[in-house]
Design an enzyme around this catalytic site. Structure first.
Site, PDB file in Angstrom:
ATOM      1  N   ALA A  66      61.459  68.886  52.605  1.00  0.00           N
ATOM      2  CA  ALA A  66      62.876  68.526  52.740  1.00  0.00           C
ATOM      3  C   ALA A  66      63.695  69.651  52.118  1.00  0.00           C
ATOM      4  O   ALA A  66      63.197  70.388  51.249  1.00  0.00           O
ATOM      5  CB  ALA A  66      63.140  67.215  52.017  1.00  0.00           C
ATOM      6  N   GLY A 111      57.837  67.174  53.001  1.00  0.00           N
ATOM      7  CA  GLY A 111      58.214  66.670  54.326  1.00  0.00           C
ATOM      8  C   GLY A 111      57.465  67.377  55.455  1.00  0.00           C
ATOM      9  O   GLY A 111      57.311  66.813  56.539  1.00  0.00           O
ATOM     10  N   GLU A 134      56.241  66.897  45.623  1.00  0.00           N
ATOM     11  CA  GLU A 134      57.485  66.231  45.184  1.00  0.00           C
ATOM     12  C   GLU A 134      57.502  65.930  43.696  1.00  0.00           C
ATOM     13  O   GLU A 134      58.546  66.012  43.039  1.00  0.00           O
ATOM     14  CB  GLU A 134      57.710  64.922  45.973  1.00  0.00           C
TER      15      GLU A 134
HETATM   16  N1  COA Z   1      64.212  73.588  50.716  1.00  0.00           N
HETATM   17  C1  COA Z   1      65.186  74.510  50.782  1.00  0.00           C
HETATM   18  N2  COA Z   1      64.932  75.818  50.791  1.00  0.00           N
HETATM   19  C2  COA Z   1      63.654  76.202  50.724  1.00  0.00           C
HETATM   20  C3  COA Z   1      62.578  75.285  50.650  1.00  0.00           C
HETATM   21  C4  COA Z   1      62.910  73.913  50.654  1.00  0.00           C
HETATM   22  N3  COA Z   1      61.975  72.974  50.630  1.00  0.00           N
HETATM   23  N4  COA Z   1      61.420  75.975  50.571  1.00  0.00           N
HETATM   24  C5  COA Z   1      61.751  77.281  50.607  1.00  0.00           C
HETATM   25  N5  COA Z   1      63.094  77.422  50.704  1.00  0.00           N
HETATM   26  C6  COA Z   1      63.878  78.657  50.772  1.00  0.00           C
HETATM   27  C7  COA Z   1      63.928  79.374  49.430  1.00  0.00           C
HETATM   28  O1  COA Z   1      64.931  78.835  48.614  1.00  0.00           O
HETATM   29  C8  COA Z   1      64.212  80.779  49.879  1.00  0.00           C
HETATM   30  O2  COA Z   1      65.585  80.876  50.222  1.00  0.00           O
HETATM   31  P1  COA Z   1      66.453  82.183  49.765  1.00  0.00           P
HETATM   32  O3  COA Z   1      65.756  83.339  50.426  1.00  0.00           O
HETATM   33  O4  COA Z   1      67.814  81.908  50.326  1.00  0.00           O
HETATM   34  O5  COA Z   1      66.366  82.245  48.282  1.00  0.00           O
HETATM   35  C9  COA Z   1      63.424  80.905  51.166  1.00  0.00           C
HETATM   36  O6  COA Z   1      63.229  79.577  51.631  1.00  0.00           O
HETATM   37  C10 COA Z   1      62.065  81.549  50.985  1.00  0.00           C
HETATM   38  O7  COA Z   1      61.365  80.810  50.003  1.00  0.00           O
HETATM   39  P2  COA Z   1      60.692  81.481  48.695  1.00  0.00           P
HETATM   40  O8  COA Z   1      60.532  80.412  47.657  1.00  0.00           O
HETATM   41  O9  COA Z   1      61.424  82.705  48.303  1.00  0.00           O
HETATM   42  O10 COA Z   1      59.259  81.906  49.291  1.00  0.00           O
HETATM   43  P3  COA Z   1      57.901  82.115  48.470  1.00  0.00           P
HETATM   44  O11 COA Z   1      56.953  82.759  49.411  1.00  0.00           O
HETATM   45  O12 COA Z   1      58.165  82.764  47.163  1.00  0.00           O
HETATM   46  O13 COA Z   1      57.387  80.621  48.135  1.00  0.00           O
HETATM   47  C11 COA Z   1      56.896  78.315  48.663  1.00  0.00           C
HETATM   48  C12 COA Z   1      57.013  79.753  49.189  1.00  0.00           C
HETATM   49  C13 COA Z   1      56.677  77.397  49.870  1.00  0.00           C
HETATM   50  C14 COA Z   1      55.709  78.199  47.701  1.00  0.00           C
HETATM   51  C15 COA Z   1      58.197  77.924  47.914  1.00  0.00           C
HETATM   52  O14 COA Z   1      59.303  78.238  48.767  1.00  0.00           O
HETATM   53  C16 COA Z   1      58.304  76.456  47.582  1.00  0.00           C
HETATM   54  O15 COA Z   1      57.664  76.027  46.633  1.00  0.00           O
HETATM   55  N6  COA Z   1      59.129  75.690  48.323  1.00  0.00           N
HETATM   56  C17 COA Z   1      59.408  74.313  48.030  1.00  0.00           C
HETATM   57  C18 COA Z   1      58.250  73.413  48.421  1.00  0.00           C
HETATM   58  C19 COA Z   1      58.564  71.969  48.018  1.00  0.00           C
HETATM   59  O16 COA Z   1      58.661  71.647  46.856  1.00  0.00           O
HETATM   60  N7  COA Z   1      58.713  71.108  49.040  1.00  0.00           N
HETATM   61  C20 COA Z   1      59.003  69.713  48.829  1.00  0.00           C
HETATM   62  C21 COA Z   1      60.443  69.458  48.896  1.00  0.00           C
HETATM   63  S1  COA Z   1      60.857  67.733  48.614  1.00  0.00           S
END
Ligand code: COA
Length: 260
Positions: A66, A111, A134
């Site tokens: 999400a 999600g 989450e």
């Molecule tokens: N919601 C909103 N934005 C998200 C996102 C999410 N769930 N997951 C990634 N993004 C965005 C980041 O904020 C970043 O945006 P920016 O470039 O404007 O700063 C972009 O996507 C790239 O993500 P980034 O974190 O820089 O990539 P990474 O390779 O370092 O890490 C992940 C990848 C997937 C490990 C990391 O993005 C992450 O942990 N995401 C969240 C996962 C999560 O907790 N999901 C459950 C949500 S309820």
């Protein structure tokens, strides 16, 4: 209305749906959820759509969850409404009556893992990873993670993923039964389509019956589920497809199904 966060392509009976926010790792904001709902309506109502492939744009993510930017500021009522909206869309996808294959091309987190689980089958690229992180955000899953994950992989494995928030790779996801197969990244869409085409060679009404029977049967007693199965078995005997399928077998030729 044209989609702004999705690509919807049709080719030979297969709708390919691509979530298209690669700069945000295809995170599910309100617009994506609403547009996925509209896409499901199209899939349900278009008789030309016989099966669906769902994937994410870019090479990095299927869906990274999400949209945390939206979730972070939500009130309790907004949070509940967000969960209900996502759950409804995913439930409609799961119950659309046509086989849906998730082609998981990268991160399937939160999600994203929940959306993949609402699809009927999951093909993962070797670079895919899965998780329900989450709890790391002080949240619990809201799009069916606590419901579908234990049904797919069992209670103990589901709770380990839910409580640790840990990410697992595609091989581990395959080992625990979360995905149906793992393929090289450059073969993902072809392999997903091949699997779907093999399914679509079969009678459409019979496919619909299998989808409905498994979906409803899992929530019934053994006797109720068996009764429901017998009703469908009888009902399908009235179909032209059943007559064609059995006749084609006896005549040693490939059946040509019409879905009637
Ligand atoms: N919601 C909103 N934005 C998200 C996102 C999410 N769930 N997951 C990634 N993004 C965005 C980041 O904020 C970043 O945006 P920016 O470039 O404007 O700063 C972009 O996507 C790239 O993500 P980034 O974190 O820089 O990539 P990474 O390779 O370092 O890490 C992940 C990848 C997937 C490990 C990391 O993005 C992450 O942990 N995401 C969240 C996962 C999560 O907790 N999901 C459950 C949500 S309820």
């Amino acid at each position: 209305m044209p989609f702004t966060t999705l690509l919807y392509e049709m080719a030979e009976g297969i709708a390919r749906l691509t979530i298209n926010r690669p700069d945000k790792l295809n995170a599910l904001n309100g617009t994506v959820i609403a547009e996925l709902g509209d896409a499901v309506t199209r899939i349900e109502s278009d008789a030309g759509v016989r099966g669906v492939i769902l994937t994410g744009a870019g090479s990095k993510a299927f869906v990274a969850g999400a949209d945390i930017a939206e979730v972070g500021g939500q009130t309790p009522m907004e949070g509940q409404a967000r969960a209900v909206a996502g759950q409804r869309m995913m439930r409609r996808l799961e119950r659309c009556g046509k086989p849906v294959v998730a082609a998981v091309n990268g991160f399937a987190l939160g999600g994203g893992c929940e959306l993949a689980m609402a699809c009927h089958l999951r093909v993962a690229s070797e670079s895919a990873s899965f998780g329900q992180p989450e709890v790391k955000l002080g949240l619990a899953p809201g799009y069916g993670g606590t419901v579908r994950l234990p049904r797919l992989v069992g209670r103990g494995r589901a709770l380990e993923l839910l409580l640790t928030g840990a990410m697992i790779d595609a091989q581990e996801a395959w080992r625990i039964g979360l995905v149906n197969r793992v393929v090289p990244a450059d073969r993902l869409l072809d392999e997903s389509e091949q699997l779907l085409r093999r399914i679509l060679d079969n009678g459409p009404l019979a496919l619909r019956a299998c989808l409905e029977l498994v979906d409803a049967g899992l929530d019934m007693s053994t006797d109720e589920a068996l009764g429901q199965e017998a009703v469908w078995f009888g009902l399908l005997s009235a179909s032209a497809d059943m007559r064609e399928g059995t006749r084609a077998f006896l005549e040693k030729r490939k059946a040509v199904f019409t879905g009637s």
